[in-house]
Design an enzyme around this catalytic site. Structure first.
Site, PDB file in Angstrom:
ATOM      1  N   GLY A 195     -64.537 -29.730   7.089  1.00 21.76           N
ATOM      2  CA  GLY A 195     -65.345 -30.852   7.560  1.00 21.76           C
ATOM      3  C   GLY A 195     -64.528 -31.759   8.468  1.00 21.76           C
ATOM      4  O   GLY A 195     -65.038 -32.285   9.461  1.00 21.76           O
ATOM      5  N   GLN A 242     -71.305 -34.457   2.422  1.00 19.73           N
ATOM      6  CA  GLN A 242     -71.694 -34.725   1.029  1.00 19.73           C
ATOM      7  C   GLN A 242     -73.176 -34.501   0.776  1.00 19.73           C
ATOM      8  O   GLN A 242     -73.576 -34.213  -0.352  1.00 19.73           O
ATOM      9  CB  GLN A 242     -71.315 -36.164   0.632  1.00 19.73           C
ATOM     10  CG  GLN A 242     -69.817 -36.399   0.539  1.00 19.73           C
ATOM     11  CD  GLN A 242     -69.156 -35.625  -0.602  1.00 19.73           C
ATOM     12  OE1 GLN A 242     -69.811 -35.128  -1.533  1.00 19.73           O
ATOM     13  NE2 GLN A 242     -67.837 -35.506  -0.544  1.00 19.73           N
ATOM     14  N   CYS A 288     -59.757 -38.302  -1.180  1.00 23.31           N
ATOM     15  CA  CYS A 288     -58.909 -38.096  -0.008  1.00 23.31           C
ATOM     16  C   CYS A 288     -57.954 -39.261   0.208  1.00 23.31           C
ATOM     17  O   CYS A 288     -56.972 -39.133   0.900  1.00 23.31           O
ATOM     18  CB  CYS A 288     -59.765 -37.932   1.248  1.00 23.31           C
ATOM     19  SG  CYS A 288     -61.031 -36.696   1.040  1.00 23.31           S
TER      20      CYS A 288
HETATM   21  C1  LIG Z   1     -68.030 -37.379   3.757  1.00 26.72           C
HETATM   22  C2  LIG Z   1     -66.905 -36.415   3.983  1.00 26.72           C
HETATM   23  N1  LIG Z   1     -66.653 -35.996   5.222  1.00 26.72           N
HETATM   24  C3  LIG Z   1     -65.672 -35.131   5.494  1.00 26.72           C
HETATM   25  C4  LIG Z   1     -64.861 -34.648   4.494  1.00 26.72           C
HETATM   26  C5  LIG Z   1     -63.760 -33.699   4.843  1.00 26.72           C
HETATM   27  O1  LIG Z   1     -64.171 -32.395   4.607  1.00 26.72           O
HETATM   28  P1  LIG Z   1     -63.077 -31.228   4.419  1.00 26.72           P
HETATM   29  O2  LIG Z   1     -62.417 -31.488   3.092  1.00 26.72           O
HETATM   30  O3  LIG Z   1     -63.872 -29.963   4.438  1.00 26.72           O
HETATM   31  O4  LIG Z   1     -62.128 -31.350   5.554  1.00 26.72           O
HETATM   32  C6  LIG Z   1     -65.063 -35.074   3.174  1.00 26.72           C
HETATM   33  C7  LIG Z   1     -64.170 -34.629   2.087  1.00 26.72           C
HETATM   34  O5  LIG Z   1     -63.990 -35.290   1.100  1.00 26.72           O
HETATM   35  C8  LIG Z   1     -66.123 -35.971   2.917  1.00 26.72           C
HETATM   36  O6  LIG Z   1     -66.385 -36.390   1.691  1.00 26.72           O
END
Ligand SMILES: Cc1ncc(COP(=O)(O)O)c(C=O)c1O
Length: 385
Positions: free
Chosen positions: A72, A178, A325
């Site tokens: 993402g 999400q 994160c």
């Molecule tokens: C709203 C949102 N966008 C983007 C991401 C990032 O996605 P990825 O972990 O696949 O890089 C996350 C991950 O927690 C997320 O919650």
């Protein structure tokens, strides 16, 4: 291994059995490079094409609108930096509650001469209409508003926002990482309303890590982040991660079926959890807003979120303080601060995100253990006072 109860599905999800089974041959006998002209290559190409069709069907897009990426984070960066790379510096508008992988590329553009505007949200976490209108009136070139927030679960009325953004002629992107797999998300309908790009990610929906997609209207010109052999219509070069893409395709199909089955089971669990938390004095963030059926974000006045998460971890429950994160960062959540939550209460934020494996018994036991831990922590706080 000690297996705590997992209540952190917004951080990541276990790979589903059907997904793992579908992936396995692509680690061994079907190991080919999808660009090779021989039988091994053709088998890999077929698998990637089939996965693309599955992803497209699950999100209501055409397969040619699906660009596979590594995550993402990459998809969000590809849209924002990629669209900006094809324009002269102008305006970019994002909501104040975006994930760092939208905020940071937007801030990077601001350092290169773009004007960045962060659109306010109200106390419930919903984009403020007047501030959105003002941002659109400034005619930004790019707009990015997430469909559902990873911390609060609050859902924005994306179709309505995109309609209202149309006069600006901006490229309109939404991070649906999400939302996808938890509520219905239909690219065709959103695209008709004015959404040009959607980000989705495999590991949030029972698929493996390392695969995701940017679903994108082909009118949007994007400069690739990774140039090379011209994979993914030239938008993302690099040998495809075939096993992960295969798993992502199957996970999308299963997620679409789960969503079509309805969300009443999760909604009932969430209501049970929230009434138990409220009885113990919790403030529940975004309570009045439309939210994802699996997400509960709360704080107990006077109780530090990190401490509570640590105590619950030792007691056998995997929950999160703020966004996973950013858990290395002790600062209060920017999402809660944007909602006007006092920094002291925001530092108490704890997120529980339920999933298909969560049960009533797990929720009831969690509430009982939480009650015990809170009594202990409040006792310590009273002694220190
Ligand atoms: C709203 C949102 N966008 C983007 C991401 C990032 O996605 P990825 O972990 O696949 O890089 C996350 C991950 O927690 C997320 O919650």
């Amino acid at each position: 291994m000690f297996a705590p109860v997992y209540f952190d599905y917004n951080a990541t999800t276990p790979v589903l059995d059907e997904v793992r089974e579908a992936m396995l041959p692509y680690f061994s006998q079907r190991f080919g490079n999808a660009s090779s002209r021989h039988e091994y290559g053709r088998a890999a190409r077929l698998a990637v094409d089939t996965a693309r069709e599955r992803v497209a069907a699950a999100i209501g897009a055409h397969p040619t609108e699906v660009v596979f990426t590594s995550g993402g984070s990459e998809s969000n960066n590809l849209f924002i930096k990629g669209a900006a790379g094809c324009m002269s510096p102008g305006g970019i508008a994002i909501s104040a509650i975006e994930h760092p992988c939208v905020r940071e590329p937007a801030r990077a553009l601001a350092r290169r001469g773009w004007t960045l505007r962060e659109i306010a949200v109200d106390a419930a976490g919903t984009v403020v209409a007047d501030d959105f209108a003002a941002a659109i009136a400034a005619k930004p070139g790019i707009v990015s508003i997430m469909l559902a927030n990873n911390e609060t679960g609050v859902i924005q009325d994306l179709a309505e926002l995109a309609q209202r953004a149309k006069p600006s002629r901006a490229w309109f992107h939404s991070d649906a990482v999400q939302a996808f797999g938890k509520i219905p998300v239909e690219f065709r309908r959103l695209n008709a309303a004015g959404v040009h790009g959607l980000t989705i990610s495999s590991h949030k929906i029972g698929g493996p890590k390392g695969a995701a997609a940017l679903v994108v209207d082909k009118r949007v010109e994007l400069e690739p982040l990774i140039a090379g052999g011209g994979h993914e219509r030239g938008l993302r070069s690099g040998t495809e991660n075939v096993p992960a893409i295969v798993g992502f395709g199957v996970a999308c199909e299963l997620a679409a079926a789960r969503v079509a089955d309805g969300t009443s089971r999760l909604l009932e669990l969430r209501a049970r959890l929230e009434s138990g938390l409220a009885a113990q004095g919790a403030a529940i963030f975004g309570f009045g807003a439309e939210r994802l059926p699996n997400t509960v974000y709360f704080a107990m006045a006077g109780i530090d979120g990190e401490t509570l998460v640590g105590q619950m971890d030792r007691a056998g429950y995997a929950i999160a303080s703020g966004a996973a994160c950013s858990s290395a960062n002790p600062e209060a959540s920017h999402v809660l601060l944007a909602m006007g939550v006092a920094p002291d209460l925001a530092r108490g934020a704890v997120r529980i995100s339920l999933g298909p494996e969560s049960t009533v018994a797990m929720v009831d036991d969690f509430l009982a253990v939480l009650n015990e831990k809170l009594r202990h922590l409040r006792g310590l706080a009273a002694l220190a006072a």
